[in-house]
Design a protein around this motif. Structure first.
Motif, PDB file in Angstrom:
ATOM      1  N   ALA A 131     -15.275  32.314 -20.792  1.00 42.98           N
ATOM      2  CA  ALA A 131     -14.187  32.191 -21.773  1.00 42.98           C
ATOM      3  C   ALA A 131     -14.666  32.668 -23.138  1.00 42.98           C
ATOM      4  CB  ALA A 131     -13.737  30.741 -21.865  1.00 42.98           C
ATOM      5  N   PHE A 132     -13.748  33.253 -23.898  1.00 40.84           N
ATOM      6  CA  PHE A 132     -14.091  33.663 -25.256  1.00 40.84           C
ATOM      7  C   PHE A 132     -13.784  32.510 -26.207  1.00 40.84           C
ATOM      8  CE2 PHE A 132     -12.615  37.865 -23.427  1.00 40.84           C
ATOM      9  CZ  PHE A 132     -13.895  38.348 -23.217  1.00 40.84           C
ATOM     10  N   ASP A 187     -10.434  20.374 -27.515  1.00 41.82           N
ATOM     11  CA  ASP A 187     -10.080  21.423 -26.571  1.00 41.82           C
ATOM     12  C   ASP A 187      -9.265  22.492 -27.297  1.00 41.82           C
ATOM     13  OD1 ASP A 187     -11.352  19.842 -24.817  1.00 41.82           O
ATOM     14  OD2 ASP A 187      -9.611  19.396 -23.549  1.00 41.82           O
ATOM     15  N   GLN A 188      -9.557  23.770 -26.959  1.00 45.95           N
ATOM     16  CA  GLN A 188      -8.830  24.874 -27.588  1.00 45.95           C
ATOM     17  C   GLN A 188      -8.415  25.857 -26.500  1.00 45.95           C
ATOM     18  OE1 GLN A 188     -10.574  26.374 -31.524  1.00 45.95           O
ATOM     19  NE2 GLN A 188     -12.366  25.511 -30.519  1.00 45.95           N
ATOM     20  N   PRO A 189      -7.185  26.357 -26.581  1.00 45.34           N
ATOM     21  CA  PRO A 189      -6.765  27.382 -25.617  1.00 45.34           C
ATOM     22  C   PRO A 189      -7.410  28.724 -25.968  1.00 45.34           C
ATOM     23  CG  PRO A 189      -5.022  27.019 -27.223  1.00 45.34           C
ATOM     24  CD  PRO A 189      -6.131  26.047 -27.562  1.00 45.34           C
ATOM     25  N   THR A 190      -7.691  29.507 -24.944  1.00 43.15           N
ATOM     26  CA  THR A 190      -8.224  30.857 -25.159  1.00 43.15           C
ATOM     27  C   THR A 190      -7.987  31.692 -23.904  1.00 43.15           C
ATOM     28  OG1 THR A 190     -10.113  32.138 -25.934  1.00 43.15           O
ATOM     29  CG2 THR A 190     -10.595  30.348 -24.368  1.00 43.15           C
ATOM     30  N   ILE A 191      -8.627  32.843 -23.814  1.00 46.98           N
ATOM     31  CA  ILE A 191      -8.594  33.633 -22.595  1.00 46.98           C
ATOM     32  C   ILE A 191     -10.031  33.911 -22.181  1.00 46.98           C
ATOM     33  CG2 ILE A 191      -6.350  34.670 -23.095  1.00 46.98           C
ATOM     34  CD1 ILE A 191      -7.799  37.185 -24.010  1.00 46.98           C
ATOM     35  N   ASN A 192     -10.184  34.405 -20.952  1.00 44.14           N
ATOM     36  CA  ASN A 192     -11.533  34.718 -20.487  1.00 44.14           C
ATOM     37  C   ASN A 192     -11.678  36.228 -20.256  1.00 44.14           C
ATOM     38  OD1 ASN A 192     -10.239  35.258 -18.091  1.00 44.14           O
ATOM     39  ND2 ASN A 192     -10.783  33.271 -17.168  1.00 44.14           N
ATOM     40  N   THR A 193     -12.809  36.604 -19.691  1.00 44.85           N
ATOM     41  CA  THR A 193     -13.082  38.039 -19.526  1.00 44.85           C
ATOM     42  C   THR A 193     -12.077  38.717 -18.601  1.00 44.85           C
ATOM     43  OG1 THR A 193     -14.668  37.457 -17.800  1.00 44.85           O
ATOM     44  CG2 THR A 193     -15.566  37.868 -19.983  1.00 44.85           C
ATOM     45  N   ALA A 194     -11.406  37.926 -17.768  1.00 44.42           N
ATOM     46  CA  ALA A 194     -10.347  38.486 -16.905  1.00 44.42           C
ATOM     47  C   ALA A 194      -8.999  38.505 -17.623  1.00 44.42           C
ATOM     48  CB  ALA A 194     -10.248  37.675 -15.609  1.00 44.42           C
ATOM     49  N   ALA A 204      -3.953  37.702 -24.629  1.00 46.84           N
ATOM     50  CA  ALA A 204      -3.924  39.022 -23.983  1.00 46.84           C
ATOM     51  C   ALA A 204      -2.536  39.616 -24.182  1.00 46.84           C
ATOM     52  CB  ALA A 204      -4.254  38.879 -22.502  1.00 46.84           C
ATOM     53  N   GLU A 205      -2.491  40.834 -24.646  1.00 47.17           N
ATOM     54  CA  GLU A 205      -1.216  41.566 -24.763  1.00 47.17           C
ATOM     55  C   GLU A 205      -1.344  42.788 -23.899  1.00 47.17           C
ATOM     56  OE1 GLU A 205       0.395  40.527 -29.280  1.00 47.17           O
ATOM     57  OE2 GLU A 205       0.044  42.613 -28.657  1.00 47.17           O
ATOM     58  N   GLY A 206      -0.808  42.711 -22.689  1.00 47.69           N
ATOM     59  CA  GLY A 206      -1.003  43.815 -21.751  1.00 47.69           C
ATOM     60  C   GLY A 206      -2.493  43.961 -21.487  1.00 47.69           C
ATOM     61  N   ASP A 207      -2.992  45.151 -21.692  1.00 44.66           N
ATOM     62  CA  ASP A 207      -4.406  45.398 -21.448  1.00 44.66           C
ATOM     63  C   ASP A 207      -5.271  45.032 -22.648  1.00 44.66           C
ATOM     64  OD1 ASP A 207      -6.128  46.242 -19.416  1.00 44.66           O
ATOM     65  OD2 ASP A 207      -6.591  48.056 -20.562  1.00 44.66           O
ATOM     66  N   GLN A 208      -4.651  44.648 -23.733  1.00 45.60           N
ATOM     67  CA  GLN A 208      -5.381  44.431 -24.982  1.00 45.60           C
ATOM     68  C   GLN A 208      -5.669  42.963 -25.233  1.00 45.60           C
ATOM     69  OE1 GLN A 208      -4.016  46.654 -28.475  1.00 45.60           O
ATOM     70  NE2 GLN A 208      -5.793  47.766 -27.689  1.00 45.60           N
TER      71      GLN A 208
END
Lengths: 365, 365, 365, 365
Positions: free
Chosen positions: C101-102, C308-315, D268-272
């Protein structure tokens, strides 16, 4: 990083091509207050100038150096010093026929491979014209070094088969500038000049060797382990067009020597520490030891011949390079001031580098 | 600027003296994602290691390289890579007797003049021990170059009077590592080894020459006008302990040649541009042309003799250096991997430098 | 060029990640003969060390500096100085849950984008752990500067809403090190500490400002036009983790001022030239004028929260970062010695740079 | 090392004083093949030129840029690019009366202390005239960046008490170049212009702030740990005459913020990959993250007043500086293109630095 800057503290950047209005250089890092003797700079330029004698190229360039910045009322200000040299005799037509052919042993192909273009007018940055800027910068460095009692001289010690075998210590070096080939032995000089004439008549060219000597260098210049004084001298010399080799002190001959022959014994002469012999060439462990620094620089024969030569062009098709233009049959006489200039740049740079640390050192002792 | 860093983009800083716990280096600028083969690094260390055969010094250093940073799960991360090599066999007592005498043709005097102290334990930074860090860094550079199909090999081509005259193209280079002296001609190797034994028995030392070859270098490496590829190679070689000369391609021999002999004719071989001869040594105008790069490096005889030598000390009084300690009678067999390492550092650096500009160039065409 | 080296003549390269055996640095270019006070270095380390008080992270690192090279019998030798600091409290398990996760406002994403990997163990080079090496190097620089009478001090002048408005000239700076938050006004310090406790209890973090002062700097340091003294100071400060702004002298407030208010009048005090006011902050035209140099450095709140914080991961899939680990609720108290260290590195470097030219200048006058 | 060079791979050296024939710069390291739009360069020069409106200095300089090297048939060749700008309106008599007095808050005293001379003609290298060369170099950098879709814009966001509070995202930036003060809010612009007129009438000057935005920067630019993208941006801005502060993203305001407010959530926005807020200012861990980079630069009021001011001279005697000459009452409108130029130089340099490593990285994955 592009590679048009030389030096760390005394730092020269050259610019310009033969087809532009000017070539020149910027010197950044020259101490303030240095008296700039413009006549001296100009005399150095004349030593490198084409057309100065019958054995060099007959192109004509006045090579007048004009100071654009960094000098005020005859002294350096500490600001960057800009020196410009106008291109007067461009004659692009001489080179037009070359356009897309790769001249053998020139930089045409490698510049094309690297930069994606073919300079159609004979040279761009790979032309020896660029070395005029080095001589101008080197003249300023020499003026600085004089303040410290450091003098640099070079001379021609080989042209083709004619070799001046005597070491520099047995020569009258003041004779070097008295003949066209800049060899301090008049008899050998005559043979060299004669040989160059012969070579030129055949449309051919010949290589040679220049010997350089740095006198008065104090002990302590040179920065281990990579920026050894002789390593930077070697790089400086190898960066000159047509140079193929560099050696200092005993050089390649040391490979055949025994340690018992080669070691230089230390002796005290009054307050000074010296060595009895000087196979070390004035540098030990990469640092000057106060003895004379001497070195030799090998130049290949100029690649431009007045003969037709087969080659290929950018389309990889066979073609013929015709032998035309005005070129040096032997580059070494004109390269003498270039060798001196590059040596001056190296020593000036290392002098300032040493001073940065020495003045601090002295505080702690 | 002190001089312990080499390279612009692939940048190595070495540190450490023989009397500290470790020597080592930092590599800053190695691309991320490179697989680090630690066994390969170690094998390179063993090639330089003392005590590997009867003709080299019998000091013992395990020279195990330990990676302290910059590698994670076997790959480089893009962070600085730190390599440490412990000093196991320091034995300062071997050097105690030297304390304030200047050993002839060593760096004792110049370090004293520059830094104001006399390392009493044989070497500090001027010791060849420092080159172990270069071999470690060079091994990483070799791993990077392999990804681009670039291979570097060096061998011994002269020891004292024994000279391997054949050009590298006529030799079976795979034989170089099969004998103690690293000469690819077994008959000459035997003479060299025999000669080194003789020299050692007399308590003397002898110089030599190493030839290096770089294969697979793409066209376009080298940055005019000062950072020519051969100028940086020359500096790299001259920065190695005991080196007195460098030449590439035709080298000093070119001084005696005519342009009509020396010019390398271009030919097209399929899609490739090549030259028929290679006096240029793979570099034209300071830029690689895709042909093999080859060069020669001259080493002086080691200055440490097993004989007494007269000298002076820091008080400028005469004294005698006694011949003791464990040293190489001839440095060139162990210097082969050092020459290769320094060549690898130069090519890796220029590869990255060329890529910075080429990837941009490609956008515009 | 990778960016792990700072300085031109006094030159520091840091290395190491928290998951390796050690972090550290090499200092190349420190003059020889400087007495190295190891206790002083260690005291500087303790000022930055985690776990030193209740308001900073409770991670434990002994942060013992070990000298690996460049110092002999308590003095610098002129060789590269290597300082190593062992990583004792790595605890990678604390970070395992982060793996792909970032973390918001951390360097995870940008390192992944640049280097192609995701350091799973809390930071690698982007971790503030790297600054320990800066403090060690800065301590050596401080020892050098002391020889020239130059002293550097920093203190906390803002934590969240609590601002120390008084200028440094009206404060008793010796009080700064007497409280946990390093603020020289005890009443405001108490408020700051109280605020940090509140912030921590909520699992949150807060930003702040550090003010730095350099006293005793001689006139003449700074190299126009790009390497102005304040430009290099600004770069040094902005290179510290979490720094978002830098100002010196009148700073951003000068934007609202008139020239007639802002100009500092020159006066002569005995042999010294001074200014009546010091809006210039001790630097004019990029060069020190002998007055105090003062500056302010803004730090953002630490990005790691115990929430806790929302984020996205490498996928690129949404995920949640859980609030765990041991982190500083406010970075500025521990950043005080880092600010001082970076200032010391800048001044030491410019001192040597000025000396290189001044000693030459003096010759000509 | 003197400090007239900026950048590592895209490398600019400026030279020249107002009293010489020309000022200018050399760009070394610009990729070959870039189309040079001379009209664009000239338009950038006009934006900085004196005399362009009633609120700036009425000195007249045509500021025509002439290309002396590095460009052939409209494209860069890979050689150093030399740009010269003639000094047309020198009028040294305007400055003669200053000769040996130190103008308050100018560089007269520090240059005298550093270099040992007093430039009698208004500035030499410390003059803002030098920034013309930066704008010329920056224009070339902008042309390079355009090839990568990177655009840079700056505008005036404060003049004295008049502050444009709205963030750049809520402004129509295309309006910035439609008024004399270069503020994109027409109503505030009018107030600023009015204020500058008032200040000028009183013979006074006033400071201001410029906001800069870099759009289209790809993720991955910036070199930890010292050459962080914002650290180099900060140095670039602080090297501009009269700059006193730099902040990026949330800047000094972040000191008062909590981590829970300040953290930028990834989405994530599309691929970005983007962030929802952008307090980070487009840079995280010193590396661009693909979001807009924005920053603010504080300028002090110009030191030259049209009023008499007391001061001392080189003899340390009191004297009066008379208010004469032609100067800007407020520097920020003309500094907008300088801020853009310096930002362009930083991004171009880091773009090439990233490419050197990225192209290698890609090989290994």
């Amino acid at each position: 990083m592009a590679g048009n800057t030389f030096g760390v503290l005394f730092r020269v950047t050259t610019f310009g091509e033969s087809h532009g209005p000017s070539i020149g250089c910027i010197i950044d890092g020259c101490p303030a207050g240095l008296v700039i003797d413009e006549d001296f700079i100009q005399r150095e330029m004349i030593r490198r100038r084409p057309g100065q004698s019958a054995i060099v190229t007959q192109r004509r360039e006045a090579d007048i150096v004009r100071i654009y910045s960094g000098v005020f009322e005859g002294r350096t200000t500490g600001a960057p010093i800009t020196l410009l040299i106008a291109n007067e005799d461009q004659r692009p037509r001489d080179y037009e026929h070359l356009s897309d052919a790769f001249r053998p042993s020139h930089a045409d192909y490698t510049y094309w491979a690297k930069y994606g273009h073919r300079d159609p007018r004979g040279g761009g940055r790979s032309s020896a014209r660029e070395t005029a800027a080095r001589v101008a910068a080197g003249a300023v460095a020499k003026l600085l070094l004089r303040q410290y009692g450091i003098e640099i001289q070079a001379y021609v010690s080989q042209v083709g088969p004619w070799i001046l075998e005597k070491p520099y210590t047995e020569l009258n070096l003041s004779l070097a500038e008295t003949n066209e080939v800049r060899c301090p032995d008049p008899a050998i000089a005559e043979q060299m000049i004669h040989f160059i004439h012969q070579v030129r008549e055949r449309g051919d060219t010949v290589g040679g060797v220049i010997t350089g000597i740095i006198r008065g260098c104090p002990p302590g210049l040179g920065e281990p382990v990579f920026d050894k004084l002789h390593a930077d001298l070697g790089k400086a010399m190898l960066s000159i067009n047509a140079v193929k080799g560099f050696e200092y002190g005993s050089g390649f001959a040391s490979a055949a020597m025994l340690g018992s022959q080669h070691n230089d014994a230390f002796i005290a002469e009054g307050d000074q520490i010296r060595t009895q012999t000087n196979y070390s060439g004035g540098i030990q462990g990469g640092i000057s030891n106060g003895m004379d620094i001497y070195f030799r620089v090998a130049f290949k024969p100029v690649a431009t011949l007045l003969r037709d030569q087969p080659t290929i062009n950018t389309a990889k098709a066979p073609t013929i390079i015709q032998g035309r233009g005005r070129h040096d049959p032997c580059v070494v006489p004109r390269a003498v001031p270039i060798v001196e200039a590059m040596a001056a740049l190296v020593v000036a740079d290392h002098l300032l580098r040493a001073k940065a640390l020495q003045s601090a050192n002295s505080l702690h002792r």
